[in-house]
Design a protein around this motif. Structure first.
Motif, PDB file in Angstrom:
ATOM      1  N   THR A  51     -46.200  -2.724   4.311  1.00 36.69           N
ATOM      2  CA  THR A  51     -47.498  -3.015   3.699  1.00 36.69           C
ATOM      3  C   THR A  51     -48.598  -3.026   4.750  1.00 36.69           C
ATOM      4  O   THR A  51     -49.689  -2.466   4.543  1.00 36.69           O
ATOM      5  N   THR A  79     -46.480  -4.825  -3.877  1.00 36.95           N
ATOM      6  CA  THR A  79     -45.713  -4.808  -5.128  1.00 36.95           C
ATOM      7  C   THR A  79     -44.936  -3.498  -5.278  1.00 36.95           C
ATOM      8  O   THR A  79     -43.780  -3.496  -5.707  1.00 36.95           O
ATOM      9  N   VAL A  82     -41.960  -3.534  -2.832  1.00 38.29           N
ATOM     10  CA  VAL A  82     -40.906  -4.438  -3.281  1.00 38.29           C
ATOM     11  C   VAL A  82     -39.999  -3.730  -4.286  1.00 38.29           C
ATOM     12  O   VAL A  82     -38.768  -3.835  -4.220  1.00 38.29           O
ATOM     13  N   LEU A 135     -44.477 -13.119  -5.175  1.00 36.05           N
ATOM     14  CA  LEU A 135     -45.162 -12.462  -6.286  1.00 36.05           C
ATOM     15  C   LEU A 135     -45.681 -13.493  -7.289  1.00 36.05           C
ATOM     16  O   LEU A 135     -46.786 -13.335  -7.836  1.00 36.05           O
ATOM     17  N   THR A 139     -49.558 -13.989  -8.318  1.00 35.45           N
ATOM     18  CA  THR A 139     -49.919 -13.877  -9.731  1.00 35.45           C
ATOM     19  C   THR A 139     -50.687 -15.103 -10.203  1.00 35.45           C
ATOM     20  O   THR A 139     -51.719 -14.982 -10.900  1.00 35.45           O
ATOM     21  N   LEU A 152     -43.713 -11.969 -15.274  1.00 35.05           N
ATOM     22  CA  LEU A 152     -43.113 -11.232 -14.150  1.00 35.05           C
ATOM     23  C   LEU A 152     -41.642 -10.952 -14.385  1.00 35.05           C
ATOM     24  O   LEU A 152     -41.080 -10.002 -13.837  1.00 35.05           O
ATOM     25  N   CYS A 156     -39.302  -7.218 -13.680  1.00 29.28           N
ATOM     26  CA  CYS A 156     -38.171  -7.445 -12.772  1.00 29.28           C
ATOM     27  C   CYS A 156     -36.848  -7.178 -13.481  1.00 29.28           C
ATOM     28  O   CYS A 156     -35.913  -6.622 -12.886  1.00 29.28           O
ATOM     29  N   ILE A 221     -43.636  -0.423 -11.685  1.00 26.26           N
ATOM     30  CA  ILE A 221     -44.632  -0.720 -10.655  1.00 26.26           C
ATOM     31  C   ILE A 221     -45.987  -1.006 -11.291  1.00 26.26           C
ATOM     32  O   ILE A 221     -46.671  -1.977 -10.924  1.00 26.26           O
ATOM     33  N   LEU A 224     -45.917  -4.402 -13.030  1.00 26.99           N
ATOM     34  CA  LEU A 224     -45.917  -5.488 -12.053  1.00 26.99           C
ATOM     35  C   LEU A 224     -47.298  -5.670 -11.437  1.00 26.99           C
ATOM     36  O   LEU A 224     -47.772  -6.804 -11.262  1.00 26.99           O
ATOM     37  N   ARG A 225     -47.969  -4.576 -11.142  1.00 30.30           N
ATOM     38  CA  ARG A 225     -49.319  -4.657 -10.587  1.00 30.30           C
ATOM     39  C   ARG A 225     -50.309  -5.217 -11.601  1.00 30.30           C
ATOM     40  O   ARG A 225     -51.176  -6.023 -11.255  1.00 30.30           O
ATOM     41  N   THR A 228     -49.691  -8.917 -11.879  1.00 33.37           N
ATOM     42  CA  THR A 228     -49.922  -9.647 -10.631  1.00 33.37           C
ATOM     43  C   THR A 228     -51.385  -9.641 -10.209  1.00 33.37           C
ATOM     44  O   THR A 228     -51.912 -10.670  -9.759  1.00 33.37           O
TER      45      THR A 228
END
Length: 268
Positions: A51, A79, A82, A135, A139, A152, A156, A221, A224-225, A228
């Protein structure tokens, strides 16, 4: 009476499978991190370093897609990394799990599927104690909502389903094709470069986007973004897209594994 005996037998098989899975997961973690200073937290170090590298190179260029905030780009890159790191490590370890335990399978009658599952489960444990709490904190800071933190769980879960399905598939294929690891490295690279890990999905040309839909990691992805970083209510369409891809991959991997399983012992 027969129904009761059958139910008891099925329950005993589930208990036996669960106990065997627990033992294998503990063994995998102990062998992997024996003598290690950070233990399971080494799995968090790689995405953090990557990152920082991506942010130094692309942060200024892509910040405009994240509210002109380099910090948002850093979190977005984290994210994505991960997800791809979890997928890569869990499936690569699952790939050799059946062949690597061939000697044991030739001596003891065990459920073969437990070996790729144990590799994914070990990575799930690492993710739970490593990346997931970070995460969850990000979030909650961005959304101020417990609902987003709880949401989340769904991307996952989708990631775990995709990884388990691919783990079944590649572990079965490796029994027949022993040069598969070299080819699979290329597959993982293609998935990594075709996933919006270090770049925003908005920059992908329209003519290329239909092909990216085939990548099961992309909706995970993006979901999750969104959960978050956006601070908005979780996008259910992204969640369902990720879960659907996970269910499809798990079903495909499981069916292939079961179809080819009867040939394993002749080749191990």
């Amino acid at each position: 009476m027969a129904l009761v005996i059958k139910n008891n037998s099925n329950w005993l098989q589930v208990q036996r499978y669960w106990e065997l899975l627990r033992v294998l997961v503990m063994r995998n973690l102990k062998v992997r991190y024996r003598g290690s200073l950070l233990g399971v937290y080494w799995s968090l170090l790689n995405p953090l370093i990557m990152t920082g590298l991506y942010s130094a190179i692309f942060g200024t260029t892509f910040a405009s897609y994240y509210g002109n905030s380099i910090l948002n780009y850093i979190l977005a890159a984290f994210t994505g990394l991960v997800v791809i790191n979890f997928f890569s490590s869990s499936t690569s370890q699952a790939l050799s799990s059946v062949v690597g335990n061939g000697a044991l399978l030739n001596k003891i009658r065990l459920p073969v599927s437990v070996f790729p599952v144990s590799m994914v489960a070990a990575n799930i444990f690492q993710f739970t104690v490593g990346a997931f709490p970070l995460l969850a904190i990000i979030t909650f800071i961005n959304s101020k909502s417990v609902i987003n933190v709880l949401a989340l769980f769904f991307p996952c879960l989708a990631l775990a389903l995709v990884s388990t399905g691919v783990g079944f598939l590649v572990s079965a294929l490796y029994v027949f094709f022993r040069d598969l690891p070299y080819f699979y490295e290329l597959v993982v690279f293609v998935l990594w470069i075709s996933s919006p890990v270090f770049y925003p999905a908005a920059i992908v040309p329209p003519q290329v986007k239909p092909f990216l839909v085939l990548n099961p990691l992309t909706p995970i992805i993006e979901s999750l973004r969104q959960i978050t970083l956006s601070g908005n209510f979780p996008d259910l369409s992204l969640i369902w897209g990720g879960l659907l891809g996970g269910i499809i991959m798990l079903s495909l991997g499981w069916v292939c594994f079961q179809l080819w399983r009867h040939q394993f012992m002749d080749l191990l």
